[in-house]
Design a protein around this motif. Sequence first.
Motif, PDB file in Angstrom:
ATOM      1  N   UNK A 303       0.784  -1.230   0.000  1.00 32.53           N
ATOM      2  CA  UNK A 303       0.000   0.000   0.000  1.00 32.53           C
ATOM      3  C   UNK A 303       0.815   1.279   0.000  1.00 32.53           C
ATOM      4  N   UNK A 304       2.125   1.159   0.155  1.00 33.79           N
ATOM      5  CA  UNK A 304       2.971   2.353   0.141  1.00 33.79           C
ATOM      6  C   UNK A 304       3.120   2.875  -1.289  1.00 33.79           C
ATOM      7  N   UNK A 305       3.065   4.196  -1.479  1.00 29.29           N
ATOM      8  CA  UNK A 305       3.199   4.750  -2.835  1.00 29.29           C
ATOM      9  C   UNK A 305       4.643   4.803  -3.289  1.00 29.29           C
ATOM     10  N   UNK A 306       4.839   4.915  -4.573  1.00 29.15           N
ATOM     11  CA  UNK A 306       6.143   5.274  -5.125  1.00 29.15           C
ATOM     12  C   UNK A 306       6.353   6.753  -4.786  1.00 29.15           C
ATOM     13  N   UNK A 307       7.320   7.034  -3.936  1.00 30.71           N
ATOM     14  CA  UNK A 307       7.525   8.402  -3.467  1.00 30.71           C
ATOM     15  C   UNK A 307       8.467   9.133  -4.416  1.00 30.71           C
ATOM     16  N   UNK A 308       7.892   9.557  -5.510  1.00 33.09           N
ATOM     17  CA  UNK A 308       8.656  10.297  -6.510  1.00 33.09           C
ATOM     18  C   UNK A 308       9.132  11.637  -5.950  1.00 33.09           C
ATOM     19  N   UNK A 309      10.201  12.124  -6.524  1.00 33.89           N
ATOM     20  CA  UNK A 309      10.617  13.483  -6.229  1.00 33.89           C
ATOM     21  C   UNK A 309       9.664  14.440  -6.935  1.00 33.89           C
ATOM     22  N   UNK A 310       9.323  15.503  -6.258  1.00 29.95           N
ATOM     23  CA  UNK A 310       8.441  16.512  -6.818  1.00 29.95           C
ATOM     24  C   UNK A 310       9.195  17.822  -6.967  1.00 29.95           C
ATOM     25  N   UNK A 311       9.016  18.460  -8.099  1.00 32.74           N
ATOM     26  CA  UNK A 311       9.540  19.795  -8.299  1.00 32.74           C
ATOM     27  C   UNK A 311       8.404  20.790  -8.191  1.00 32.74           C
TER      28      UNK A 311
END
Length: 429
Positions: A303-311
């Motif tokens: 259930x954990x998301x792919x924690x992408x980097x956000x700009x």
Amino acid sequence: MKKALSLFMMMLLLLGVLAACGPDAKEGTGGNTEGAGGESAEGLPEKPEKLIVWEDKDKSKWLEKVAKDFEEENGIKIEFKEVEMATKARDQLRLDGPAGTGPDVVTLPHDQIGQVAVEGLIAEISVEDDVKSKFTESSILSQTYDGKLYGLPKSTETPVLIYNKAIVDEVPATMEELYEKSKELTSGNQYGFLALFDNFYFAHSVIGGMGGYVFNEQDGVLDAQDLGLNNEGAVKGAEYIQKWYTEGLFPKGIIGENGGSALDGLFNEGKVGFVMNGPWAFGPYKDAGIDIGVAPLPKFENGEPMKTFMGVKGWHVSSYSKNQEWATKFVEFITNEENSKYRYENTFEIPPVTALIDDPAIADNQEAKAVAEQSAVAVPMPNIPEMGEVWKPMADNLQNIVTGKAEPKAAMDSAVKAIQQNIDANHSK
């Protein structure tokens, strides 16, 4: 004689006072909005004639209407110009700010905030909690440095899942399902899923999703001495990345500096079902004739998301501005729900305004909705100066992992050691 003259002068003074209280009396040089002492009725300083705003290159058209609306509402003219945001605005502010020819309001990518704040180029801003609550928590965090707020967010971008509708018609629910689907589709020069996992910008989605982190964050403050890139979760993420390469699911050509162009080339040739990429790729893929679909990245099985980097791109107030309070008011105005939506409709850059995620303008656009939903679980790239010491050690060691030159635990330990040494050498106080 002296008594009569005194009475005459008293009468003149009384008439003057009465005249000042009459209906034609002026309330100050600023009109009805001005109060005593040069302050407005809102408690703001006396109004300037104009504010100067720097917007990103090829992005200012929307400001024509919004600037006019602000002027009509507040009586302050907005003069705006385009300055390329990523590489030029910061350097130009360093020159024009001290010279008195710079902007009151400037737009910058959030990963520059720490550096420009340390240099004293932008000012801390103060806004009410109900203003901050309009934005996603992560986007507000991106505008925060050392626990202080230095701007309000205007747009966000993060990698998502892009797929070729001619090859696949269903998005896997989990990364584990995507892995199985990729094994099914990969054959010869055809691939199921490709990502630039040797590039830390993309690899963080896995490493962060499994429990790793760059710098520990507490109450909006990042601790550059607390690195989490070789903890248990980070190593587990590195092991997960490695298997895509060792099992032949990723071609060797997408490693290193030319990896991005190789990945794009394969997708544009119709040889890949799914890729992980950002919104900057939507247009080129369409131009190549690919009928694309876009979705948030699948979650892990737990259930954990792919924690992408956000700009995050934001609006900031120059520390050299003589009108910082009014500049802050303008920043609040242009980032409200109505104007954020209007900017999106003109620039197609996704605003991290929570109420707009379900607005038809975004919700009915598959691409925008995917970016907005992925952004809600994404992690802002650390905006402290020490982040500059992270990229090369991580790139070097990720490449060692995916090419089999080093095992994940040893490589991640090596990366953290190099990062820490660089921080100690270049950022000691």
